[in-house]
Design a protein around this motif. Sequence first.
Motif, PDB file in Angstrom:
ATOM      1  N   LYS A  81       0.835  -1.202   0.000  1.00 47.89           N
ATOM      2  CA  LYS A  81       0.000   0.000   0.000  1.00 47.89           C
ATOM      3  C   LYS A  81       0.868   1.250   0.000  1.00 47.89           C
ATOM      4  N   TRP A  82       0.264   2.352  -0.417  1.00 42.94           N
ATOM      5  CA  TRP A  82       0.936   3.653  -0.412  1.00 42.94           C
ATOM      6  C   TRP A  82       1.035   4.149   1.021  1.00 42.94           C
ATOM      7  N   CYS A  83       2.252   4.402   1.482  1.00 40.80           N
ATOM      8  CA  CYS A  83       2.430   4.972   2.817  1.00 40.80           C
ATOM      9  C   CYS A  83       2.586   6.479   2.677  1.00 40.80           C
ATOM     10  N   PRO A  84       1.658   7.251   3.266  1.00 42.19           N
ATOM     11  CA  PRO A  84       1.737   8.711   3.136  1.00 42.19           C
ATOM     12  C   PRO A  84       2.951   9.301   3.845  1.00 42.19           C
ATOM     13  N   THR A  85       3.516   8.586   4.800  1.00 43.32           N
ATOM     14  CA  THR A  85       4.708   9.081   5.500  1.00 43.32           C
ATOM     15  C   THR A  85       5.960   8.831   4.659  1.00 43.32           C
ATOM     16  N   SER A 118       5.889   6.265  -0.435  1.00 39.91           N
ATOM     17  CA  SER A 118       6.236   5.169  -1.326  1.00 39.91           C
ATOM     18  C   SER A 118       5.357   3.972  -0.996  1.00 39.91           C
ATOM     19  N   ILE A 119       5.422   2.967  -1.859  1.00 40.81           N
ATOM     20  CA  ILE A 119       4.583   1.785  -1.672  1.00 40.81           C
ATOM     21  C   ILE A 119       5.344   0.745  -0.854  1.00 40.81           C
ATOM     22  N   ARG A 152     -10.616   1.021   7.712  1.00 40.26           N
ATOM     23  CA  ARG A 152      -9.542   0.118   8.118  1.00 40.26           C
ATOM     24  C   ARG A 152      -8.399   0.948   8.680  1.00 40.26           C
ATOM     25  N   ALA A 153      -7.603   0.336   9.501  1.00 43.01           N
ATOM     26  CA  ALA A 153      -6.380   0.979   9.977  1.00 43.01           C
ATOM     27  C   ALA A 153      -5.199   0.225   9.378  1.00 43.01           C
ATOM     28  N   LEU A 154      -4.212   0.977   8.910  1.00 38.42           N
ATOM     29  CA  LEU A 154      -3.030   0.366   8.308  1.00 38.42           C
ATOM     30  C   LEU A 154      -1.787   0.792   9.070  1.00 38.42           C
ATOM     31  N   VAL A 155      -0.826  -0.115   9.136  1.00 38.18           N
ATOM     32  CA  VAL A 155       0.463   0.191   9.751  1.00 38.18           C
ATOM     33  C   VAL A 155       1.535  -0.111   8.717  1.00 38.18           C
ATOM     34  N   CYS A 156       2.369   0.874   8.427  1.00 33.57           N
ATOM     35  CA  CYS A 156       3.468   0.676   7.478  1.00 33.57           C
ATOM     36  C   CYS A 156       4.567  -0.113   8.180  1.00 33.57           C
TER      37      CYS A 156
END
Length: 122
Positions: A11-15, A18-19, A51-55
């Motif tokens: 997934k795309w990480c806004p921080t 990058s993917i 949903r919650a995502l964690v990079c």
Amino acid sequence: MGRVAQGGTKKWCPTCQSINVCAAVNPSSLGEESEQRWYQKDHTDIQWFRRALVCLECGSSWLTAELPESFLDELVELRDALREIKENAEIYVNESDKASETLKKLSASLSVLRALNAYKKE
Ligand SMILES: [Zn+2]
């Protein structure tokens, strides 16, 4: 307008901008309500699945909303329209400043004319 398809579970990480591989977690683990079905009170057609995502690269976490893609088209359309309005508004302000200067000159000329008319009446 263009969309780019991407395969896999990354997934795309806004921080990171990058993917990366991201883990899906329950929103409650981010201190958010665990409820996953949401809607906008004033826009009940906007319903989404949260949903919650964690990079796994940088550890940052964020909420995502799964909703009909047509809303993204609408968002892009509204952004473009807003940018156009802002650009036009700047042009209108500039033109209105010029018009205001012209009106001041016209008003001054009219004052001179009135003074002349007043003089003639005597
Ligand atoms: Zn990241």
